[in-house]
Scaffold this motif. Structure first.
Motif, PDB file in Angstrom:
ATOM      1  N   LYS A  91       7.757 -23.169  13.574  1.00 39.03           N
ATOM      2  CA  LYS A  91       8.597 -22.023  13.220  1.00 39.03           C
ATOM      3  C   LYS A  91       8.029 -21.258  12.030  1.00 39.03           C
ATOM      4  O   LYS A  91       8.692 -20.384  11.466  1.00 39.03           O
ATOM      5  CB  LYS A  91      10.011 -22.508  12.870  1.00 39.03           C
ATOM      6  CG  LYS A  91      10.761 -23.050  14.083  1.00 39.03           C
ATOM      7  CD  LYS A  91      12.125 -23.554  13.687  1.00 39.03           C
ATOM      8  CE  LYS A  91      12.791 -24.283  14.833  1.00 39.03           C
ATOM      9  NZ  LYS A  91      13.855 -25.177  14.376  1.00 39.03           N
ATOM     10  N   CYS A  92       6.801 -21.583  11.604  1.00 42.33           N
ATOM     11  CA  CYS A  92       6.214 -20.983  10.405  1.00 42.33           C
ATOM     12  C   CYS A  92       5.654 -19.590  10.731  1.00 42.33           C
ATOM     13  O   CYS A  92       5.331 -19.290  11.876  1.00 42.33           O
ATOM     14  CB  CYS A  92       5.116 -21.902   9.890  1.00 42.33           C
ATOM     15  SG  CYS A  92       4.399 -21.368   8.346  1.00 42.33           S
ATOM     16  N   SER A  93       5.524 -18.785   9.667  1.00 44.92           N
ATOM     17  CA  SER A  93       5.003 -17.417   9.865  1.00 44.92           C
ATOM     18  C   SER A  93       3.540 -17.426  10.322  1.00 44.92           C
ATOM     19  O   SER A  93       3.031 -16.425  10.804  1.00 44.92           O
ATOM     20  CB  SER A  93       5.145 -16.618   8.576  1.00 44.92           C
ATOM     21  OG  SER A  93       4.527 -17.329   7.525  1.00 44.92           O
ATOM     22  N   CYS A  94       2.854 -18.590  10.190  1.00 48.00           N
ATOM     23  CA  CYS A  94       1.455 -18.671  10.632  1.00 48.00           C
ATOM     24  C   CYS A  94       1.357 -18.931  12.143  1.00 48.00           C
ATOM     25  O   CYS A  94       0.256 -19.127  12.667  1.00 48.00           O
ATOM     26  CB  CYS A  94       0.729 -19.774   9.873  1.00 48.00           C
ATOM     27  SG  CYS A  94       1.314 -21.421  10.272  1.00 48.00           S
ATOM     28  N   ASN A  95       2.484 -18.954  12.811  1.00 48.22           N
ATOM     29  CA  ASN A  95       2.533 -19.209  14.266  1.00 48.22           C
ATOM     30  C   ASN A  95       1.936 -20.554  14.681  1.00 48.22           C
ATOM     31  O   ASN A  95       1.306 -20.666  15.731  1.00 48.22           O
ATOM     32  CB  ASN A  95       1.832 -18.088  15.044  1.00 48.22           C
ATOM     33  CG  ASN A  95       2.613 -16.794  14.957  1.00 48.22           C
ATOM     34  OD1 ASN A  95       3.846 -16.820  14.951  1.00 48.22           O
ATOM     35  ND2 ASN A  95       1.904 -15.688  14.845  1.00 48.22           N
ATOM     36  N   GLU A  97      -0.504 -22.161  13.251  1.00 46.75           N
ATOM     37  CA  GLU A  97      -1.938 -22.335  12.930  1.00 46.75           C
ATOM     38  C   GLU A  97      -2.124 -23.431  11.876  1.00 46.75           C
ATOM     39  O   GLU A  97      -3.129 -24.111  11.840  1.00 46.75           O
ATOM     40  CB  GLU A  97      -2.505 -21.020  12.379  1.00 46.75           C
ATOM     41  CG  GLU A  97      -2.574 -19.888  13.379  1.00 46.75           C
ATOM     42  CD  GLU A  97      -3.830 -19.946  14.218  1.00 46.75           C
ATOM     43  OE1 GLU A  97      -4.880 -20.280  13.656  1.00 46.75           O
ATOM     44  OE2 GLU A  97      -3.740 -19.685  15.435  1.00 46.75           O
ATOM     45  N   GLY A  98      -1.130 -23.541  10.981  1.00 49.47           N
ATOM     46  CA  GLY A  98      -1.230 -24.468   9.860  1.00 49.47           C
ATOM     47  C   GLY A  98      -1.586 -23.720   8.597  1.00 49.47           C
ATOM     48  O   GLY A  98      -2.666 -23.134   8.510  1.00 49.47           O
ATOM     49  N   CYS A  99      -0.652 -23.686   7.622  1.00 49.55           N
ATOM     50  CA  CYS A  99      -0.894 -22.970   6.364  1.00 49.55           C
ATOM     51  C   CYS A  99      -0.224 -23.776   5.243  1.00 49.55           C
ATOM     52  O   CYS A  99       0.458 -24.748   5.519  1.00 49.55           O
ATOM     53  CB  CYS A  99      -0.317 -21.555   6.467  1.00 49.55           C
ATOM     54  SG  CYS A  99       1.476 -21.515   6.495  1.00 49.55           S
ATOM     55  N   PRO A 100      -0.411 -23.377   3.963  1.00 51.72           N
ATOM     56  CA  PRO A 100       0.196 -24.157   2.872  1.00 51.72           C
ATOM     57  C   PRO A 100       1.724 -24.203   2.917  1.00 51.72           C
ATOM     58  O   PRO A 100       2.331 -25.005   2.208  1.00 51.72           O
ATOM     59  CB  PRO A 100      -0.302 -23.437   1.610  1.00 51.72           C
ATOM     60  CG  PRO A 100      -1.531 -22.724   2.027  1.00 51.72           C
ATOM     61  CD  PRO A 100      -1.298 -22.316   3.449  1.00 51.72           C
ATOM     62  N   SER A 101       2.364 -23.362   3.732  1.00 57.28           N
ATOM     63  CA  SER A 101       3.826 -23.398   3.827  1.00 57.28           C
ATOM     64  C   SER A 101       4.328 -24.395   4.870  1.00 57.28           C
ATOM     65  O   SER A 101       5.523 -24.643   4.972  1.00 57.28           O
ATOM     66  CB  SER A 101       4.377 -22.027   4.210  1.00 57.28           C
ATOM     67  OG  SER A 101       3.969 -21.074   3.306  1.00 57.28           O
ATOM     68  N   CYS A 102       3.411 -24.922   5.694  1.00 56.29           N
ATOM     69  CA  CYS A 102       3.885 -25.846   6.731  1.00 56.29           C
ATOM     70  C   CYS A 102       3.059 -27.129   6.834  1.00 56.29           C
ATOM     71  O   CYS A 102       3.475 -28.059   7.527  1.00 56.29           O
ATOM     72  CB  CYS A 102       3.949 -25.143   8.088  1.00 56.29           C
ATOM     73  SG  CYS A 102       2.381 -24.551   8.698  1.00 56.29           S
ATOM     74  N   THR A 103       1.923 -27.197   6.167  1.00 60.05           N
ATOM     75  CA  THR A 103       1.104 -28.414   6.271  1.00 60.05           C
ATOM     76  C   THR A 103       0.574 -28.855   4.904  1.00 60.05           C
ATOM     77  O   THR A 103       0.440 -28.042   3.983  1.00 60.05           O
ATOM     78  CB  THR A 103      -0.119 -28.195   7.191  1.00 60.05           C
ATOM     79  OG1 THR A 103      -0.833 -27.053   6.730  1.00 60.05           O
ATOM     80  CG2 THR A 103       0.269 -27.989   8.639  1.00 60.05           C
TER      81      THR A 103
HETATM   82 ZN   LIG Z   1       2.348 -22.237   8.470  1.00 68.29          ZN
END
Ligand SMILES: [Zn+2]
Length: 278
Positions: A91-95, A97-103
């Motif tokens: 559900k992250c804004s990175c779709n 992909e994996g970014c500092p907000s989700c991983t």
């Molecule tokens: Zn993310």
């Protein structure tokens, strides 16, 4: 409904809920074990081929265990979780992909002979995500063996896999009512000795229930008492609830998040009902 907290440490919570019923306690148990999210390692990349050290010595990138087993062990390591910062990866804004907000990304680089511990996982980026339980053994490497790993942790819930289970050993039981007929008691004290939980004590020529919260209703005291003066019964509506965490989240946060999740579930139900035709 009233909640009295009897124990609250970072990894353990115990409280008494009054004016309630087992259905509510069970709903709370289910929500903290399966709906409260936490971070856990979900993806592990193993480096293949030889690994060189600074002196030019070559190590083989293998360990005595299958990569799957190493990956599984890493996934069970408690990862510090900040639920205010992280989103679900899907559900992250990175779709996704994996970014500092989700991983959270970790690297692990060890050369044998040695034991690889959970503390060898180095967070790539913020040091606050360093593994707190740093002495969990993962695998033993012998001479010429090495591991070079990149592991990614993300949010999940206990519903998906036990590695994402925020609360561990969550359970409840009725609070015990212990009645002692002091007039008939012969002070034999056999009940004090037989109680496995240390509930009863002899004080000032009287047997008293010193720690009723520890009573698990085993009735060993009732059975051993020849005079038949002890009565132990569950108090309907009064429930002792306890659970622990693996350290990823604080027990207090698991409890508040669990109660919020329950609230949201019922809000959803209320909304759906309000759309029904009158
Ligand atoms: Zn993310």
């Amino acid at each position: 409904m009233k909640i009295d907290i009897t124990e609250m440490t970072p990894t353990k919570a115990q409280f008494v809920i009054s004016d309630t019923n087992p259905a509510f306690a069970n709903a709370l148990r289910r929500v903290i074990t399966s709906d409260v999210p936490k971070m856990a390692i979900d993806n592990v990349e193993f480096h293949l081929g030889p690994i060189m050290d600074e002196k030019g010595q070559a190590f083989e990138s293998v360990s005595p265990m299958f990569d799957e087993v190493v990956a599984h062990r890493l996934s069970m390591v408690p990862v510090p979780t900040d639920l205010e910062t992280f989103n679900f990866r899907s559900k992250c804004s990175c779709n996704g992909e994996g970014c500092p907000s989700c991983t959270i990304m970790y690297s692990l680089n060890k050369k044998g002979p040695c034991t690889v511990y959970s503390g060898d996982l180095e967070p790539v980026g913020d040091a606050k995500f360093r593994i707190k339980d740093d002495l969990i053994p993962i695998v033993k490497l012998s001479d010429d063996q090495a591991l070079l790993i990149y592991a990614t942790a993300e949010l999940g819930t206990g519903k998906q896999h036990a590695k994402w289970q925020a609360a561990i050993g969550a359970g409840y039981r009725f609070f015990a009512k212990i009645e002692i007929d002091h007039a008939k008691c012969d002070l034999g004290s056999s009940c004090v000795k037989v109680c496995p939980k240390g509930v009863l004590a002899k004080e000032e020529k009287k047997i008293v229930a010193k720690h009723p919260e520890k009573c698990n209703l085993c009735r060993a005291c009732v059975e051993v008492c020849d005079a038949g003066v002890i009565k132990v019964s569950p108090i309907p509506g009064k429930i002792l609830f306890r659970f622990e965490t693996d350290g990823s989240l604080q027990a207090k946060e698991v409890l508040t998040r669990g109660l919020r999740a329950l609230e949201e579930k019922f809000d959803g139900l209320r909304e759906q009902i309000s759309t029904l035709e009158e």
